[in-house]
Design a protein around this motif. Structure first.
Motif, PDB file in Angstrom:
ATOM      1  N   MET A  16       0.831  -1.204   0.000  1.00 57.73           N
ATOM      2  CA  MET A  16       0.000   0.000   0.000  1.00 57.73           C
ATOM      3  C   MET A  16       0.869   1.259   0.000  1.00 57.73           C
ATOM      4  N   LYS A  17       1.938   1.230   0.729  1.00 64.27           N
ATOM      5  CA  LYS A  17       2.854   2.379   0.773  1.00 64.27           C
ATOM      6  C   LYS A  17       3.510   2.594  -0.588  1.00 64.27           C
ATOM      7  N   TRP A  18       3.904   1.515  -1.259  1.00 65.59           N
ATOM      8  CA  TRP A  18       4.525   1.647  -2.575  1.00 65.59           C
ATOM      9  C   TRP A  18       3.540   2.231  -3.599  1.00 65.59           C
ATOM     10  N   VAL A  19       2.277   1.877  -3.467  1.00 61.61           N
ATOM     11  CA  VAL A  19       1.288   2.297  -4.456  1.00 61.61           C
ATOM     12  C   VAL A  19       0.816   3.736  -4.204  1.00 61.61           C
ATOM     13  N   LYS A  20       0.563   4.105  -2.953  1.00 62.28           N
ATOM     14  CA  LYS A  20      -0.087   5.386  -2.649  1.00 62.28           C
ATOM     15  C   LYS A  20       0.874   6.560  -2.616  1.00 62.28           C
ATOM     16  N   PHE A  21       2.121   6.350  -2.227  1.00 60.40           N
ATOM     17  CA  PHE A  21       3.047   7.465  -2.031  1.00 60.40           C
ATOM     18  C   PHE A  21       4.073   7.495  -3.155  1.00 60.40           C
ATOM     19  N   SER A  22       4.304   8.690  -3.664  1.00 57.02           N
ATOM     20  CA  SER A  22       5.285   8.855  -4.742  1.00 57.02           C
ATOM     21  C   SER A  22       5.878  10.249  -4.671  1.00 57.02           C
ATOM     22  N   ALA A  23       7.016  10.432  -5.286  1.00 60.07           N
ATOM     23  CA  ALA A  23       7.730  11.711  -5.215  1.00 60.07           C
ATOM     24  C   ALA A  23       7.072  12.785  -6.058  1.00 60.07           C
ATOM     25  N   ASP A  24       6.359  12.391  -7.119  1.00 63.49           N
ATOM     26  CA  ASP A  24       5.750  13.390  -7.998  1.00 63.49           C
ATOM     27  C   ASP A  24       4.264  13.588  -7.719  1.00 63.49           C
ATOM     28  N   SER A  25       3.812  13.182  -6.524  1.00 60.48           N
ATOM     29  CA  SER A  25       2.397  13.341  -6.179  1.00 60.48           C
ATOM     30  C   SER A  25       2.071  14.822  -5.977  1.00 60.48           C
ATOM     31  N   GLU A  26       0.913  15.238  -6.482  1.00 61.60           N
ATOM     32  CA  GLU A  26       0.488  16.626  -6.333  1.00 61.60           C
ATOM     33  C   GLU A  26      -0.022  16.920  -4.928  1.00 61.60           C
ATOM     34  N   LYS A  27      -0.539  15.900  -4.246  1.00 57.67           N
ATOM     35  CA  LYS A  27      -1.031  16.084  -2.887  1.00 57.67           C
ATOM     36  C   LYS A  27       0.112  15.878  -1.893  1.00 57.67           C
ATOM     37  N   VAL A  28       0.167  16.763  -0.906  1.00 60.54           N
ATOM     38  CA  VAL A  28       1.259  16.709   0.061  1.00 60.54           C
ATOM     39  C   VAL A  28       1.197  15.439   0.890  1.00 60.54           C
ATOM     40  N   LYS A  29       0.003  15.024   1.275  1.00 61.16           N
ATOM     41  CA  LYS A  29      -0.105  13.867   2.169  1.00 61.16           C
ATOM     42  C   LYS A  29       0.257  12.554   1.476  1.00 61.16           C
ATOM     43  N   PHE A  30       0.327  12.557   0.144  1.00 60.02           N
ATOM     44  CA  PHE A  30       0.744  11.350  -0.586  1.00 60.02           C
ATOM     45  C   PHE A  30       2.144  11.500  -1.189  1.00 60.02           C
ATOM     46  N   SER A  31       2.867  12.531  -0.759  1.00 57.29           N
ATOM     47  CA  SER A  31       4.234  12.714  -1.252  1.00 57.29           C
ATOM     48  C   SER A  31       5.190  11.776  -0.512  1.00 57.29           C
ATOM     49  N   ALA A  32       6.407  11.695  -1.035  1.00 60.05           N
ATOM     50  CA  ALA A  32       7.392  10.772  -0.455  1.00 60.05           C
ATOM     51  C   ALA A  32       7.730  11.154   0.979  1.00 60.05           C
ATOM     52  N   GLY A  33       7.729  12.435   1.299  1.00 62.31           N
ATOM     53  CA  GLY A  33       8.075  12.861   2.649  1.00 62.31           C
ATOM     54  C   GLY A  33       7.027  12.515   3.675  1.00 62.31           C
ATOM     55  N   CYS A  34       5.793  12.271   3.241  1.00 56.13           N
ATOM     56  CA  CYS A  34       4.727  11.940   4.183  1.00 56.13           C
ATOM     57  C   CYS A  34       4.500  10.435   4.333  1.00 56.13           C
ATOM     58  N   ALA A  35       5.268   9.627   3.653  1.00 55.54           N
ATOM     59  CA  ALA A  35       5.078   8.173   3.739  1.00 55.54           C
ATOM     60  C   ALA A  35       5.427   7.694   5.142  1.00 55.54           C
ATOM     61  N   PRO A  36       4.490   7.049   5.842  1.00 53.91           N
ATOM     62  CA  PRO A  36       4.779   6.599   7.213  1.00 53.91           C
ATOM     63  C   PRO A  36       5.711   5.394   7.231  1.00 53.91           C
ATOM     64  N   SER A  37       6.407   5.221   8.335  1.00 57.23           N
ATOM     65  CA  SER A  37       7.303   4.070   8.507  1.00 57.23           C
ATOM     66  C   SER A  37       6.477   2.829   8.841  1.00 57.23           C
ATOM     67  N   ILE A  38       6.693   1.776   8.095  1.00 57.47           N
ATOM     68  CA  ILE A  38       5.939   0.535   8.315  1.00 57.47           C
ATOM     69  C   ILE A  38       6.300  -0.058   9.668  1.00 57.47           C
ATOM     70  N   LEU A  39       7.563   0.009  10.024  1.00 54.75           N
ATOM     71  CA  LEU A  39       8.004  -0.575  11.301  1.00 54.75           C
ATOM     72  C   LEU A  39       7.377   0.161  12.483  1.00 54.75           C
ATOM     73  N   ILE A  40       7.402   1.499  12.435  1.00 61.65           N
ATOM     74  CA  ILE A  40       6.799   2.280  13.520  1.00 61.65           C
ATOM     75  C   ILE A  40       5.293   2.040  13.579  1.00 61.65           C
ATOM     76  N   THR A  41       4.661   1.973  12.413  1.00 59.78           N
ATOM     77  CA  THR A  41       3.225   1.708  12.366  1.00 59.78           C
ATOM     78  C   THR A  41       2.898   0.361  12.990  1.00 59.78           C
ATOM     79  N   PHE A  42       3.709  -0.671  12.698  1.00 62.31           N
ATOM     80  CA  PHE A  42       3.442  -2.007  13.239  1.00 62.31           C
ATOM     81  C   PHE A  42       3.662  -2.039  14.754  1.00 62.31           C
ATOM     82  N   ILE A  43       4.695  -1.352  15.242  1.00 61.53           N
ATOM     83  CA  ILE A  43       4.949  -1.331  16.690  1.00 61.53           C
ATOM     84  C   ILE A  43       3.813  -0.608  17.415  1.00 61.53           C
ATOM     85  N   ASN A  44       3.386   0.556  16.875  1.00 65.90           N
ATOM     86  CA  ASN A  44       2.260   1.274  17.486  1.00 65.90           C
ATOM     87  C   ASN A  44       0.981   0.445  17.455  1.00 65.90           C
TER      88      ASN A  44
END
Length: 863
Positions: free
Chosen positions: A609-637
């Motif tokens: 899901m992270k590979w598909v939704k987030f990209s560097a050329d995304s026009e929306k800020v929340k789907f840009s590469a800088g906003c991609a959440p860490s899978i490891l942190i997400t799993f621990i939380n």
């Protein structure tokens, strides 16, 4: 191929053979190799069995053949090996074989004894010849030796003090020693002497002992025999020296002879007069020539005997070993009360019953018996042996599984899945197109040269391991070439096949004045069209390559690991269904799948899901590469029920309702732990209480009892064979406390193992990065130095440096790194994959097979 997924159905049979036909029938079964006999006389001593005398006769014949083989190898005579296996001879032919071997052994021993006696005589005459030659020089030098200065005396005469030297001169007289040991005329005394031959390495100690024992009153001269002499008993070449000792008096003579005897020096008679010595030398030379002629004829006769024996030695070995194996097998049988019939019990594959019946009939016809053999199937509750049919391709993979443990009877066999998963997981760690090509070519060479290489039998254990796993090596090399192509890595360099999707938009001055520049995928630096297959070649020259590959390889390692473990759990479902173990399905399989899917498989879905939704050329800020959440942190939380930190414009969630769904998944996964821990023991306890209050019925429930064991009428299957306890999971005889403890161990092992096993697959990432970095270091530190030099000197330097680089590449990156990746892959299959479904508590089917017996005998003989 069907039995590769699950072992063959086996049945226990009782075999009745007439005594006259038993030998021929067992011989046919040995050629077939499909019957495993049981020992029906376990309490009978091996020396008290019926056919012990025949076995001893075979041992004696084998001893004689080994003696012949040793003599043939000593002479370097090639033994004819046609590769064919002759049939086991009839019992009456044993007498002829025994007579032939006895005759050959006696003839060879007689020839060897005669040759040894002739060689001993030849040695004595040769030593005497050298003595007669050397002593002439000694006698010529002996006279002036007494009166000359110390520099021409022996070492021990130089060590004597002047007083003893003067006394010796006065004793011997002014004229000294004449030829032949003439006495000292001044004192009317006569010197005696002895001459002989001694081993060269014993000479210094011999001299010291003579000096000390005789107090310096002897005169020793020695000369080396240049050519080595042959020891007649051992055949070794030895170096000797001729010596002569002058002394005066019988007391010294006795002492000198005892010293010579102690040092095993050989003494020979030596005449005093020169004419007598010449006459003896001529006689010795004549006798030596005659001995040479006789020795040549003896050696020719010995060679003819051994050449004739070498033509049939291999076939004789095969015949004797087959006879011995047949009588060993007949010793496992029982005699009936009439002493005319032999009774045997054996395990046979159910599908081969007809083939075995045909072989028994053929053996009966060969023996001329009129009573046909009887083969009856028996009912038993004993666990049958495990038999998986293999060929030369699947045999190596099956050997990897059996090294961990032989499958329980009719248990799912991991070997067919290992054929694909083993080389693939190896290739993930060993991904390099160049190194994989080297490995694949080596494996392909062994496959193509299979027959000639197999014919060259060797006791080199390392080579035998490589050759036995030739198909595994070939597949590992091919898969490594594929993953190397995906990684775009060949000897730490890349292949630009389709053209890079990146382009440099900086001007020349900017590029030349900056050592590190970055390309932004969100701008026109990136075309937006990804590289068609694998990694873009530009990553091999980028400084942040390791950071990119870290994320990429770590994620695919987790994905492959979760899928591999989940597949192992589903393979266990086939075991439960085959053994009608419904309790294991409801109380073990379902909670295990839910636990693994809701936690770890969900984590892999987040990666996609992270590979598909987030990209560097995304026009929306929340789907840009800088906003991609860490899978490891997400799993621990997720596991800790901890809310994510506020990230401003970037959302910590990838989809709507993620927080609630993750809490639901964790709660359900945690509920599976007591489900796995308590459900099965409680159901077993409940079914036992119900069974205690019910009358005994002739048949139990048709769907199987609540404990998950087999029904009474299903307990005997495949010819009356009950499945192994490890496969059927029967608990009828276990205490409830043991069942609770057993289930608790399995639950803890699975829950903790799911975490540790998932982390264990990170070795795919770690070894892949280590292999790539080692290849890059080897290129930059070795081969790069040779490529930077020009001219003819640079060509020579490149030739030498390339040799060093090639040796290090094959030795370290292919052999050592390949062995490391192989062992890690083996661990992933044995521990992480097979622990999900494989009990491995069975025992292998070991049929009575002449082929296996002959292979083991030949290997033990070579060792």
């Amino acid at each position: 191929m069907g039995s590769l997924f699950r072992s063959e159905e086996m049945t226990l049979c009782q075999l009745f053979l007439q005594s006259e036909a038993a030998y021929a029938c067992v011989s046919e079964l040995g050629e077939l190799g499909l019957v495993q006999f049981r020992d029906l006389n376990p309490d009978v001593n091996a020396f008290q069995r019926k056919f012990v005398n025949e076995v001893r006769r075979c041992d004696e014949m084998e001893r004689k053949l080994r003696y012949l083989e040793k003599e043939i190898k000593k002479d370097g005579i090639p033994m004819l090996d046609t590769g064919e296996s002759p049939e086991a001879p009839q019992p009456r032919e044993m007498i002829d074989l025994e007579a032939t071997f006895e005759k050959l052994e006696n003839e060879l021993r007689e020839v060897n004894q005669n040759a040894e006696a002739l060689k001993r005589n030849f040695l004595e005459l040769t030593e005497l010849k050298h003595i007669l030659r050397k002593t002439q020089v000694f006698f010529d030098e002996a006279a002036p030796a007494i009166g000359v200065p110390n520099k021409s005396r022996t070492r021990y005469q130089q060590m004597a003090d002047s007083h003893r030297e003067e006394e010796q001169v006065n004793l011997l007289g002014e004229e000294g020693i004449r030829a032949g040991g003439a006495g000292a005329q001044g004192q009317n005394l006569k010197l005696g002497f002895v001459a002989g031959v001694i081993l060269r390495e014993r000479l210094p100690a011999f001299e010291r002992m003579l000096w000390r024992a005789c107090r310096g009153n002897v005169f020793l001269r020695q000369a080396m025999i240049e050519s080595p002499l042959e020891d007649p008993s051992s055949g070794d070449k030895v170096y000797k020296s001729v010596f002569i000792i002058f002394f005066q008096g019988d007391q010294l003579k006795t002492r000198v002879k005892k010293i010579c005897e102690g040092f095993r020096a050989t003494l020979y008679p030596c005449p005093e007069a020169p004419t007598d010595r010449r006459e003896m030398a001529m006689g010795v030379m004549t006798r030596i020539e005659d001995l040479n002629t006789v020795l040549g004829q003896t050696q020719d006769h010995r060679h003819r005997v051994l050449v004739a024996a070498a033509k049939n030695l291999k076939n004789w070995f095969v015949k004797v070993r087959k006879i011995k194996a047949i009588y060993h097998t007949l010793n496992l049988f029982n005699l009936d009360v009439t002493q005319k019939c032999l009774i045997a019990e054996c395990w046979v594959p159910l599908l081969d019953m007809e083939t075995i019946q045909i072989a028994l009939r053929r053996g009966t016809e060969r023996s001329g018996s009129s009573v046909p053999p009887i083969l009856n199937r028996m009912e038993t509750f004993e666990d049958p042996p495990t038999y998986n049919r293999t060929n030369k391709f699947t045999n190596a993979f099956q050997a990897l599984i059996n090294a961990y443990g032989v499958a329980s009877y009719r248990e799912m066999n991991p070997a067919p899945y290992t054929i694909i998963t083993f080389p693939f997981l190896f290739a993930v760690m060993f991904g390099d197109l160049g190194h994989g090509a080297i490995m694949a070519l080596f494996g392909l060479w062994m496959v193509l040269k299979e027959k000639p290489l197999a014919a060259k039998k060797t006791d080199n254990e390392i080579w035998n391991i490589f050759f036995g796993g030739r198909y595994i090596i070939f597949l590992m090399g091919c898969f490594s070439m594929y993953t190397g192509f995906v990684y775009n890595d060949i000897f730490s360099k890349s292949l630009n096949v389709f053209g890079s999707a990146w382009s440099i938009n900086y001007n020349t001055s900017t590029v030349m004045s900056n050592k590190a520049l970055q390309l932004n995928p969100g701008t026109k630096d990136y075309s937006g069209t990804p590289y068609p297959i694998g990694l873009d070649p530009v990553w091999q020259v980028s400084d942040n390559k390791i950071i990119f590959l870290n994320a990429y390889k770590m994620k695919i390692s987790i994905i492959f690991g979760v899928i591999h473990m989940l597949f192992g759990v589903f393979v266990g479902l086939f075991n439960h269904r085959y053994f009608k173990n419904k309790l294991a399905i409801y109380c073990e399989f379902i909670p295990q799948v839910i636990f693994l899917v809701f936690l770890f498989f969900y984590m892999t879905l987040l990666m996609f899901m992270k590979w598909v939704k987030f990209s560097a050329d995304s026009e929306k800020v929340k789907f840009s590469a800088g906003c991609a959440p860490s899978i490891l942190i997400t799993f621990i939380n997720m596991v800790l029920f901890k809310p994510p930190n506020d990230a401003g414009e970037c959302s910590p969630y990838m989809y709507a309702g993620q927080a609630g769904l993750q809490k639901f998944l964790v709660v359900i996964a945690l509920m599976c732990v007591p489900w796995m821990l308590l459900a099965k023991p409680i159901m077993i306890m409940r079914s036992r209480k119900e069974a205690a209050h019910q009358p005994i019925a002739p048949y139990s429930n048709e769907n199987g009892d609540a404990e998950g064991g087999l029904n009474q009428h299903n307990a005997v299957q495949a010819g009356g064979a009950q499945p192994a306890a490890g496969a059927g999971h029967a608990h009828e005889n276990e205490e409830m406390s043991e069942i609770f403890i057993h289930q608790g161990i399995h639950t803890i092992e699975y829950v903790l193992g799911s975490v540790s096993h998932t982390a264990s697959y990170l070795r795919l990432w770690a070894l892949s990065l280590a292999h790539a970095q080692l290849a890059e270091v080897l290129w930059n530190m070795v081969l790069k130095n040779g490529l930077q030099q020009g001219g003819w000197i640079g060509g020579i330097a490149l030739w030498a440096i390339f040799g060093v680089w090639a040796v290090l590449t094959v030795g370290i990156l292919v052999l050592m790194e390949g062995l490391s990746a192989f062992l890690h892959t083996l661990r992933l299959h044995w521990v992480e994959f097979q622990s999900k479904f494989y009990a491995g508590l069975g025992y292998a089917f070991q049929p009575f097979s002449f082929e296996q017996i002959l292979e083991s005998s030949s290997s033990s003989t070579e060792e």
